[in-house]
Scaffold this motif. Structure first.
Motif, mmCIF file in Angstrom:
data_model
loop_
_atom_site.group_PDB
_atom_site.id
_atom_site.type_symbol
_atom_site.label_atom_id
_atom_site.label_comp_id
_atom_site.label_asym_id
_atom_site.label_seq_id
_atom_site.Cartn_x
_atom_site.Cartn_y
_atom_site.Cartn_z
ATOM 1 N N THR A 139 0.794 -1.178 0.177
ATOM 2 C CA THR A 139 0.418 0.214 0.168
ATOM 3 C C THR A 139 1.206 0.862 0.003
ATOM 4 O O THR A 139 1.988 1.240 1.076
ATOM 5 N N GLY A 140 0.581 1.944 -1.134
ATOM 6 C CA GLY A 140 1.475 3.249 -1.471
ATOM 7 C C GLY A 140 0.733 4.612 -0.552
ATOM 8 O O GLY A 140 -0.337 4.343 -1.262
ATOM 9 N N GLU A 141 1.828 5.451 -1.454
ATOM 10 C CA GLU A 141 1.559 7.182 -0.976
ATOM 11 C C GLU A 141 1.834 8.062 -2.391
ATOM 12 O O GLU A 141 3.565 7.369 -2.455
ATOM 13 N N CYS A 142 1.982 8.787 -2.546
ATOM 14 C CA CYS A 142 1.839 9.773 -4.043
ATOM 15 C C CYS A 142 3.102 10.377 -3.317
ATOM 16 O O CYS A 142 2.926 11.306 -2.458
ATOM 17 N N VAL A 143 4.524 9.976 -4.080
ATOM 18 C CA VAL A 143 5.360 11.501 -4.104
ATOM 19 C C VAL A 143 5.895 11.982 -4.977
ATOM 20 O O VAL A 143 5.535 11.405 -5.988
ATOM 21 N N ALA A 144 6.089 13.169 -5.520
ATOM 22 C CA ALA A 144 5.763 13.660 -6.084
ATOM 23 C C ALA A 144 7.576 13.927 -6.593
ATOM 24 O O ALA A 144 8.437 13.603 -6.183
ATOM 25 N N MET A 145 7.796 14.004 -8.015
ATOM 26 C CA MET A 145 8.690 13.928 -9.215
ATOM 27 C C MET A 145 9.319 15.484 -9.734
ATOM 28 O O MET A 145 8.958 16.157 -8.906
ATOM 29 N N ASN A 146 11.123 15.289 -9.345
ATOM 30 C CA ASN A 146 11.616 16.215 -9.860
ATOM 31 C C ASN A 146 11.194 16.619 -11.726
ATOM 32 O O ASN A 146 12.256 17.539 -11.922
ATOM 33 N N LEU A 204 11.125 19.426 -14.174
ATOM 34 C CA LEU A 204 10.306 20.546 -13.382
ATOM 35 C C LEU A 204 10.464 20.801 -12.252
ATOM 36 O O LEU A 204 11.557 20.559 -11.117
ATOM 37 N N PRO A 205 9.884 22.067 -12.331
ATOM 38 C CA PRO A 205 9.812 22.629 -13.408
ATOM 39 C C PRO A 205 10.341 23.270 -14.464
ATOM 40 O O PRO A 205 11.641 23.667 -13.707
ATOM 41 N N GLY A 206 9.623 23.882 -15.563
ATOM 42 C CA GLY A 206 10.850 24.672 -16.082
ATOM 43 C C GLY A 206 10.915 23.886 -17.713
ATOM 44 O O GLY A 206 10.772 24.424 -18.482
ATOM 45 N N GLY A 207 10.746 22.581 -17.825
ATOM 46 C CA GLY A 207 11.239 22.140 -19.395
ATOM 47 C C GLY A 207 12.411 21.507 -19.657
ATOM 48 O O GLY A 207 12.368 20.930 -20.788
ATOM 49 N N ALA A 208 13.403 22.036 -18.467
ATOM 50 C CA ALA A 208 15.081 22.116 -19.301
ATOM 51 C C ALA A 208 15.128 20.354 -19.269
ATOM 52 O O ALA A 208 15.234 19.510 -18.479
ATOM 53 N N GLU A 250 0.683 0.006 -4.695
ATOM 54 C CA GLU A 250 -0.474 0.283 -5.536
ATOM 55 C C GLU A 250 -1.092 1.695 -5.340
ATOM 56 O O GLU A 250 -1.237 1.612 -2.774
ATOM 57 N N CYS A 251 -1.729 2.856 -5.803
ATOM 58 C CA CYS A 251 -2.087 3.974 -4.784
ATOM 59 C C CYS A 251 -3.353 4.142 -5.284
ATOM 60 O O CYS A 251 -4.016 5.297 -4.846
ATOM 61 N N TYR A 252 -4.243 3.142 -6.063
ATOM 62 C CA TYR A 252 -6.037 3.181 -6.708
ATOM 63 C C TYR A 252 -5.845 4.115 -7.373
ATOM 64 O O TYR A 252 -6.848 4.765 -6.824
ATOM 65 N N GLY A 253 -4.780 4.586 -8.088
ATOM 66 C CA GLY A 253 -5.551 5.861 -8.858
ATOM 67 C C GLY A 253 -4.956 6.898 -8.829
ATOM 68 O O GLY A 253 -5.885 7.814 -9.528
ATOM 69 N N SER A 254 -5.409 7.087 -7.380
ATOM 70 C CA SER A 254 -4.941 9.047 -6.516
ATOM 71 C C SER A 254 -3.529 9.634 -7.432
ATOM 72 O O SER A 254 -4.037 10.588 -6.805
ATOM 73 N N CYS A 255 -2.433 9.005 -7.684
ATOM 74 C CA CYS A 255 -0.921 9.887 -8.022
ATOM 75 C C CYS A 255 -1.803 10.723 -9.710
ATOM 76 O O CYS A 255 -2.517 10.595 -10.634
ATOM 77 N N LYS A 256 -1.168 11.613 -9.455
ATOM 78 C CA LYS A 256 -1.537 12.452 -10.849
ATOM 79 C C LYS A 256 0.105 11.838 -11.406
ATOM 80 O O LYS A 256 1.140 11.200 -11.395
ATOM 81 N N ASP A 257 0.227 12.998 -12.709
ATOM 82 C CA ASP A 257 0.889 12.621 -13.639
ATOM 83 C C ASP A 257 2.593 12.855 -13.018
ATOM 84 O O ASP A 257 4.250 11.994 -13.135
ATOM 85 N N THR A 258 2.379 13.966 -12.144
ATOM 86 C CA THR A 258 3.532 14.062 -11.888
ATOM 87 C C THR A 258 4.306 13.536 -10.310
ATOM 88 O O THR A 258 4.967 13.856 -9.917
ATOM 89 N N GLU A 259 3.512 12.794 -10.350
ATOM 90 C CA GLU A 259 3.655 12.154 -8.819
ATOM 91 C C GLU A 259 4.009 10.262 -9.199
ATOM 92 O O GLU A 259 3.203 9.973 -10.415
ATOM 93 N N TYR A 260 4.564 9.584 -8.192
ATOM 94 C CA TYR A 260 4.306 8.109 -8.483
ATOM 95 C C TYR A 260 3.831 7.671 -7.378
ATOM 96 O O TYR A 260 4.076 8.140 -5.828
#
Length: 1627
Positions: free
Chosen positions: A621-628, A646-650, A680-690
């Motif tokens: 059972t996981g939790e959402c973590v932001a990515m750089n 992220l951010p910037g897009g370089a 498994e986070c049951y689809g609760s993470c955003k595109d910028t998270e894992y």
């Protein structure tokens, strides 16, 4: 000889003394005296006195008869009131009926099975359901039918009489499961489901008779139920431990309504797609038609050329040839100007697109848009072979060569015409071929079909429940009139073409017109535009088409009549397209958004990977973590990801050779890939998270730093190429590396083929997991196919019923003779087999679950072996340089990721998603149908005695304790101990082997039981109890509710007022017939009765409305220490409504009269007591008469009874109330914990209180009638006393009085003999014969033998050994001595007394004669009141009293008063207190002087107290006059007796014989004194002599009496004649 009584003797003695004192000698010669006085005044007065005495006797007789009959009237009234109050004949009708049902067959039982049989019989006889088919619907217990329940014959069908919710049950399942866990077939076989009510007004059984099972590994099940009643329901899925089943229960009406709007939208969307496509084609055709030739060529033809050079060559060729070749000769003639411009005859003029090209050839040549301004150089684009390579280039044409020039011109003109044809054909195809197609599968209809097919797929995948309402269920063919029922394939054409007729533009756009050779493209433009406008018109019309509401209102939904456009816009607002559809409950759909799911649950073949991870495997059972950074995977091993910051897009630069790249890109992206795969986070993470979890954190972020990969790198450390590849892998020359790799391999003795084989093995090992999964899938598919094939074969075999028919025919013949036997066996074995099957199924399921741990360990071991094999293969391939180090790193990343994922799958595939055997999916159906569930069932004992409330059982129990010390302790050490209130038994729902056992509640974790027995509701639950040196009852299994084996107790203590502490069980009247049996089975299998039961009581109350009578039945089963069960019972009936009819009102009036009469009688008794106090100085003298005791006790008891009756009426009957039913338990059809009380037992307390009130009321009434029974006995005695005045009526009382002394003596002797025999029988036979078991029973049995009941002789004869001899001796001796001898003695005593009394009353007048005479005289007396010829009784009495003289009357009164005093009989002489006093005085005159001795003997108080009386000569006493009077009074009071009235009555009216003179009295006294000194012989002789003298005098007196009576009769006759004579007239 006439014998005088003691009273008369004393009376005559006193009269003689009085007359002697007056100087009369009448006693000496009585006859002579009367003769001499016969004519004188004294003699006349004496005659009148005798007449007056006879007159008084007659009046007294009249009073006695009056008192007798008045008292008999009172007795009659009393008995009549009691009769009406009791109404025993009516009450017995109820009593006999109830008794025949509830009474056990014997008073002693030997085991608890007999008690259970009695209870079962009672429940079977009373708890009966209404009979279906009798024409009477007894709602709510007999109800309209649904499923297999209810009575259609009487009540109809439920969906016809109620508005019900039609529901769809949709089940989707796939039992495929990884190999190494439970086989898929086992999962399929153990899973099932059913639809069960939680709370409905009807049956509590599940909808389907048996659970619905599955016969395939995957598939669907669909059921539509249109008769499910309102209430709370539960779709129970059983044994789906891995959530392989998903489904929903849906409102069929709402599903159909939602499907209706989806159908409208799909039809509209398909039609709109077709229309849009057609308009698009028309628009393209118009645009092409309005386009000039070269614009079309550049836009449409140029893309078909390979490159620009070829296009430029072709374009130049067309331009040059049309501008140059008009004068060139074509065979015989020149081409001409018209030929040059043929390619423009279908196109529009570029300067004016609305008109065709209409310029001359000269203008054409002069127009640079058509002809180039430069010099035309004819050339041709040709291909040629240049040293083996084909290429194309422009080749100049020799214009001097006519043939070449002609060919060049022909080629250019032909190309221009082909381009023109292409342009024309494009428009034609747009307008006809592509637009219309074949009207079936091609053309614009294809768009409609494509949209329909796409949306069909969407519905089938996302909302399969709508597939039927949209595509299959509609059957209508008139979409305009009935769009609700219209089929989709009829609805779409309507929405495409509308109802617009005729469609002129469509008719003008035909193939003949479009493909006409003389039509210009511009001529088609108006037609196309017209058709486009026509399509718009159709669309507008279709948008306005009505979409009527399928249902106007339904529950909380309201549906209005709308249009197609409204529906389309609503769906469009919810983001519906031609390829997507919104969810049915999408809010954006507004009024078309329908939530039709009553309940739904998720599940699929891989649900085990996600379900309940927080409990099963929290490490995943996981939790959402932001990515750089962002990650985009590549196929390049050296740059596995393209990343941006992220951010910037370089962009993150570098490769694996750069540490910055690895830190900023590779390792974060690997972490994201690994964690998202595992966690498994049951689809609760955003595109910028894992999603990160504990299992993922266990993996190293840097895969290259793993020990396994470090080991791989270590084996190639010495290889420069490997080092360089890590540093800069792109710098390594691939070919050289490959050659060196081959050379090394050759050097090591390995061939290239072997290396390739090893590489293949590596790749094979790398894909082990995928291969395994594919194999599993293949096996599952194969297994599914096999199952399907087996099902097909089974179905085919099932259809082949030839053999089956033959078998059935044979079995039918056999069954005809064995039906009864089979039915009985089915009844006996059915429940046991069902319970055994359920237990076996549960055991197998639990065994499968318990075996999962072993399978998990095996799967993990296999996984580690596979990973080890993979690692070895990678290491070998890297060492031999078959793969690079970066490739090895990629393979290792994949291997460890696959290992983690496979490990997760292996773990979760062996961890059930839930340990609960059942999964509840609750929902509610509510259509506002009102069903009165508070109605009480009618349970009758017999036909009309309705059971009130129910049957109340109550048990008291004892503990086992150590027996008193004995040398036989080894046989048994425990005995019955003190009373206990500890919980006991086991809830049979949780006890395997019982018919009540429910395997669905037997979960491995033991959690399900906590739903029914929750210790947290207790104030202070007890945990961790020491039992047999073990700690038991851990939390949450408290000792109050659970036994040491964690099984719940079935029975718990509950206090009830008026009962000992015990364990009540209540059978509610609202239990159905099947429910009552279920409760009986519950207490039976829960062991309600066991070896510790001390007693069980049962109480039942019934009410008969026709007779208005309650009955109260109480039975006690006492479990004796002897091993038997003693039964005592009572059945009482009572009327509580005492005054509710005319008859009751009449009885009430008589009750008031009776009460007043009784009170008056008691007051009269009290007045008599008071009068005695005033006249005699002591009220206790009133009670000297035994009859006064009887009368006072009778009146007092009558008063007490009448008070009890009015108290009963006011305080008991009037205030008594009982409800028809008490809601004692929480549920009557519970799944478990049947005895869970409602409202903490308040209703059980109320029911017990009502039962107790009725019992007290019955007890009070029983006391009333029991005391009145004593009253009746006393009244009988009083009646007998009142009858005693009449000789013949008093025969009984006089006989008993006469025989009294003999009876008393006989009773002493007979009682001793009787008690001796009873004790002997008890001591000798009490241990073997029930009739003599107790001393009281022995007495009763001996008395029954006296009455002729000798049944006990059979038991005596059945005895063995010496007891049989003793039995014969006892019986025969008892019969001979007691029955034949003593009993005859008793009869002889009574008969002898009766004979003597009867002899005395033979000459008396009978009651009929006496009553006739008295009534006749009374009638004459009454007539004298109104006639002068008669004289009244009162006047006659006054005259006789006056003539008799007042003094004599007073003397007579005094004599009568003296006659009632006590008399003492001495030496056959009667004397009263006065006579005894005179005798003492006479003795005192003759006594010697004892004054001195008296003085010497006198002393103090102590001397008098301790002085003992001496005999004769012990001392003399000189008594005073006062002491003499006291001595006479004391002796008379102590030894005297009140004389009987018999002698008085006999002597009334007769002249008493003269008493003996005083001289004889003195002589007799002197003789008495001398007799003391003489011998006994002389004294006896004198006594005999005196006796003879008295007898002679008595005989003479009788003769004189007879003569006097005769004379008196004559005088009376004369007097009567004088009274009847008429007085002389005129005198």
């Amino acid at each position: 000889m006439r014998h005088f009584g003691p009273s008369k003797t004393a009376l005559h003695f006193r009269r003689a003394k009085k007359k002697a004192a007056d100087g009369q000698d009448e006693a000496d010669e009585p006859q002579k005296y009367r003769m001499e006085q016969g004519d004188g005044t004294a003699h006349a007065q004496r005659i009148v006195r005798e007449l007056y005495l006879r007159y008084e006797k007659q009046l007294q007789r009249w009073k006695d008869y009056r008192n007798l009959f008045v008292f008999l009237g009172f007795v009659a009234l009393f008995l009549a009131v009691l009769y009406c109050q009791r109404s025993a004949d009516v009450a017995y009708k109820v009593h006999s009926t109830v008794e025949s049902v509830v009474l056990p067959s014997d008073s002693v039982m030997q085991n608890t099975d007999e008690v259970y049989d009695w209870l079962n019989k009672l429940l079977t006889d009373v708890w009966k359901d209404p009979v279906c088919g009798d024409g009477l619907c007894e709602a709510p217990f007999e109800f309209a039918s649904y499923s297999r329940f209810g009575c259609r014959a009487d009540c109809g069908k439920l969906n016809e009489v109620q508005n019900l919710t039609s529901v769809n049950v949709d089940i989707y399942y796939d039992f495929s499961h990884p190999v190494g866990s439970i086989p898929s077939s086992d999962l399929m076989q153990q899973a099932s489901w059913n639809l069960c009510p939680v709370s409905t007004p009807y049956s509590s059984d599940c909808y389907f008779d048996s659970d619905v099972t599955f016969d395939r590994l995957s598939g669907e099940q669909h059921y539509t139920l249109d008769d499910a009643p309102d209430g709370e329901w539960n779709l129970v899925v059983k044994r789906d431990i891995f959530n392989k089943i998903r489904g929903a229960v849906r409102d069929a009406t709402l599903v159909a309504t939602s499907g209706y709007y989806y159908k409208i939208y799909i039809a509209a969307a398909a039609a709109r797609a077709e229309q849009d496509f057609e308009k698009s084609l028309l628009q393209q055709a118009v645009e092409i038609s309005r386009t000039d030739f070269w614009t079309f060529a550049k836009a449409s033809i140029r893309p078909s050329y390979a490159n620009t050079s070829e296009w430029d060559a072709a374009e130049a060729w067309v331009r040059n040839s049309t501008c140059y070749c008009s004068g060139v000769t074509n065979d015989t003639d020149v081409f001409g100007e018209a030929t040059m411009m043929l390619f423009l005859n279908q196109s529009a003029y570029y300067k004016d697109p609305a008109r065709p090209v209409s310029i001359s050839y000269i203008q054409y040549q002069a127009d640079p848009n058509y002809c180039p301004t430069a010099t035309i150089e004819p050339s041709v684009w040709k291909a040629y072979n240049d040293t083996g390579n084909w290429t194309k280039s422009l080749v100049p044409v020799n214009i001097t060569n006519g043939t070449a020039l002609r060919d060049w011109c022909l080629g250019g003109l032909s190309l221009s015409l082909s381009w023109r044809s292409l342009m024309t054909g494009t428009v034609q195809r747009l307008l006809i071929d592509r637009r219309l197609g074949d009207q079936k599968t091609t053309g614009k209809i294809a768009q409609r079909n494509n949209v329909t097919a796409t949306l069909r797929t969407v519905i089938q995948a996302a909302h399969p429940e709508l597939f039927g309402p949209v595509f299959n269920d509609p059957s209508g063919t008139v979409p305009v009139m009935d769009p609700v029922a219209a089929r989709l394939d009829y609805l779409m054409p309507l929405y495409v073409d509308g109802t617009l007729t005729p469609q002129v533009a469509s008719l003008n756009m035909t193939r003949r017109v479009v493909y006409s050779t003389d039509v210009h493209l511009l001529d088609l433009v108006p037609r196309a535009l017209a058709r486009s406008a026509e399509v718009d018109a159709i669309r507008a019309q279709v948008d306005g088409f009505a979409v009527p509401a399928r249902v106007a209102t339904y529950k909380n939904y309201k549906f209005a009549n709308v249009t197609v456009k409204d529906v389309a816009l609503a769906f469009a607002a919810a983001n519906a397209t031609n390829a997507t559809l919104p969810d049915p409950d999408n809010r954006e759909l507004k009024e078309y958004g329908i939530a039709y799911d009553l309940v739904s649950w998720q599940g699929n073949t891989t649900a085990y990977m996600r379900c309940a991870l927080e409990l099963r495997a929290p490490s995943y059972t996981g939790e959402c973590v932001a990515m750089n950074n962002t990650c985009v995977a590549t196929v390049n091993d050296t740059v596995p990801y393209n990343c941006t910051y992220l951010p910037g897009g370089a962009t993150v630069p570098g490769s694996l050779a750069n540490s910055s790249y690895r830190l900023d890109c590779e390792t974060p992206c690997d972490r994201r890939f690994d964690c998202n795969t595992i966690c498994e986070c049951y689809g609760s993470c955003k595109d910028t998270e894992y999603c990160e979890c504990e299992a993922c954190a266990a993996l190293s972020a840097n895969a290259a730093a793993d020990t396994q990969f470090v080991d791989i790198r270590s084996i190639v450390t010495a290889q420069a190429a490997a080092s360089v590849s890590i540093a800069d892998i792109g710098a390594l020359p691939s070919s050289r590396r490959r050659g060196r790799r081959l050379q090394v391999a050759t050097t090591s003795g390995t061939t290239n083929e072997e290396i390739e084989a090893q590489l293949a093995e590596v790749l094979k090992q790398v894909g082990t997991v995928a291969t395994t999964q594919s194999g599993i899938s293949s096996q599952m598919d194969t297994l599914k196919a096999q199952v399907d094939r087996a099902n097909t074969i089974a179905e085919a075999r099932a259809k082949d019923d030839t053999v089956l028919n033959a078998i059935n025919a044979g079995r039918a013949e056999i069954a005809a003779g064995q039906a009864a036997v089979e039915a009985k066996l089915d009844q006996i074995l059915g429940n046991q087999q069902a319970a055994l099957k359920a237990a076996q199924s549960a055991a197998e399921a639990l065994a499968s679950i318990k075996g999962l741990a072993e399978r998990q360990a095996t799967a993990q071991a296999n996984l580690e072996a596979a990973v080890t094999s993979q690692l070895s293969a990678i290491k070998t391939a890297t060492y031999r340089e078959i793969i690079t180090l970066t490739q090895a790193l990629a393979l290792w990343k994949r291997a460890r990721r696959d290992r983690a994922l496979t490990l997760k799958a292996a773990q979760l595939a062996n961890l059930p998603c839930n340990s609960d055997p059942t999964a509840a999916n609750a929902f509610k159906l509510d259509n506002n149908n009102t069903v009165d569930t508070t109605t009480s069932r009618e349970r009758n004992v017999g036909l009309t005695n309705r059971v009130i409330s129910g049957l109340l059982l109550h048990q008291t129990r004892t503990n086992l304790t150590l027996c008193p010390e004995s040398k036989f302790d080894q046989i048994q050490k425990t005995c019955t101990g003190p009373q206990t209130i500890a919980s006991y038994g086991v809830d049979p729902v949780f006890k395997r082997g019982t018919t009540s056992y429910n395997p669905d509640f037997d979960d491995a974790a033991g959690i399900k039981v906590l739903e029914f027995y929750n210790c947290s509701v207790l104030s202070t639950p007890t945990y961790n109890v020491t039992f047999l040196n073990q700690t038991v009852n851990p939390a949450p299994y408290c000792a109050e509710l659970y036994n040491p084996q964690k099984l719940p107790y079935a029975f718990h203590f509950f206090p009830l007022e008026g009962k000992d502490d015990g364990f009540p069980v209540y059978f509610d009247i609202n239990l159905s017939q099947e429910g009552a049996q279920a409760w009986y089975t519950y207490i039976n299998e829960g062991l309600y009765l066991d070896q510790n039961t001390r007693q069980m009581t049962a109480e039942l109350v019934t009410y008969n409305a026709q007779l208005r009578i309650f009955s109260y039945y109480f039975i006690r089963f006492f479990f004796s220490d002897g091993g038997s069960i003693k039964i005592t019972h009572r059945l009482n009936t009572v009327r509580v409504e005492l005054y509710n009819s005319v008859n009751d009102d009449v009885r009430f009036a008589f009750e008031i009269i009776l009460s007043m009469w009784i009170i008056a009688m008691l007051l009269y008794n009290l007045w008599e007591i008071g009068y005695t106090q005033r006249t005699r100085g002591n009220f206790l003298k009133y009670f000297l008469s035994g009859w006064h005791w009887v009368e006072f006790a009778s009146n007092g008891l009558l008063t007490a009874c009448i008070i009890i009756w009015w108290v009963f009426k006011q305080q008991y009957a009037k205030t008594f109330n009982i409800l028809i039913r008490y809601d004692v338990y929480q549920r009557l059809s519970p799944d478990a914990n049947f005895l869970a009380l409602q409202d903490s037992g308040a209703n059980l307390v109320a029911a017990n209180a009502a039962f107790s009130d009725l019992r007290e009321l019955v007890d009070m009434l029983n006391w009333y009638f029991a005391l009145n029974g004593i009253n009746i006995l006393l009244l009988i005695a009083r009646v007998l006393k009142l009858m005693d005045f009449q000789p013949r009526l008093g025969v009984v009382t006089r006989s008993l009085w006469l025989a009294g002394p003999d009876l008393i003596h006989f009773a002493i002797v007979a009682g001793m003999v009787f008690v001796g025999y009873a004790m002997m029988a008890h001591l000798i036979f009490g241990n073997a014969i029930e009739a003599f078991a107790t001393f009281g029973d022995s007495i009763n049995t001996c008395f029954e033998i006296l009455l002729g009941n000798i049944d006990v002789n059979e038991d005596l004869r059945a005895l063995g050994g010496l007891q049989s001899v003793a039995g014969a001796l006892f019986f025969w001796s008892y019969e001979l001595l007691v029955f034949m001898v003593l009993l005859n003695f008793l009869l002889a005593i009574i008969v002898d007394a009766f004979s003597e009394v009867k002899e005395k009353t033979q000459e008396t007048v009978g009651i009929h004669t006496e009553l006739f005479t008295l009534l006749r005289d009374k009638w004459r007396s009454l007539l004298g009141r109104c006639s002068a010829n008669y004289i009244s009784d009162a006047k006659l009495g006054d005259l006789l009293r006056q003539w008799a003289g007042e003094e004599d009357e007073d003397d007579g009164d005094k004599d009568a008063a003296a006659d009632k005093r006590k008399l003492l009989t001495i030496l056959n002489e009667d004397m009263d207190e006065e006579t005894l006093r005179e005798i003492f005085k006479e003795c005192l005159r003759d006594a010697p002087d004892g004054t001195d001795k008296a003085k010497a003997a006198s002393g103090g108080l102590m001397a008098r107290l301790f002085r003992r009386g001496g005999g004769v000569g012990s001392g003399g006493v000189e008594a005073t006059e006062e002491e003499l009077v006291q001595a006479a009074h004391y002796i008379i009071e102590r030894f005297g007796a009140v004389p009987d009235d018999e002698d008085d009555e006999d002597d009334v009216g007769q002249e008493a014989p003269a008493p003996p003179p005083p001289a004889p009295v003195a002589t007799s006294l002197a003789a008495g004194r001398e007799a003391v000194l003489e011998k006994e012989r002389d004294q006896l002789a004198q006594a005999l002599e005196r006796l003879a003298e008295v007898q002679r005098e008595l005989a003479e007196g009788q003769r004189n009496l007879m003569t006097g009576q005769k004379q008196l009769a004559e005088q009376q006759s004369k007097l009567v004649q004088l009274m009847n004579e008429q007085p002389p007239t005129g005198s």
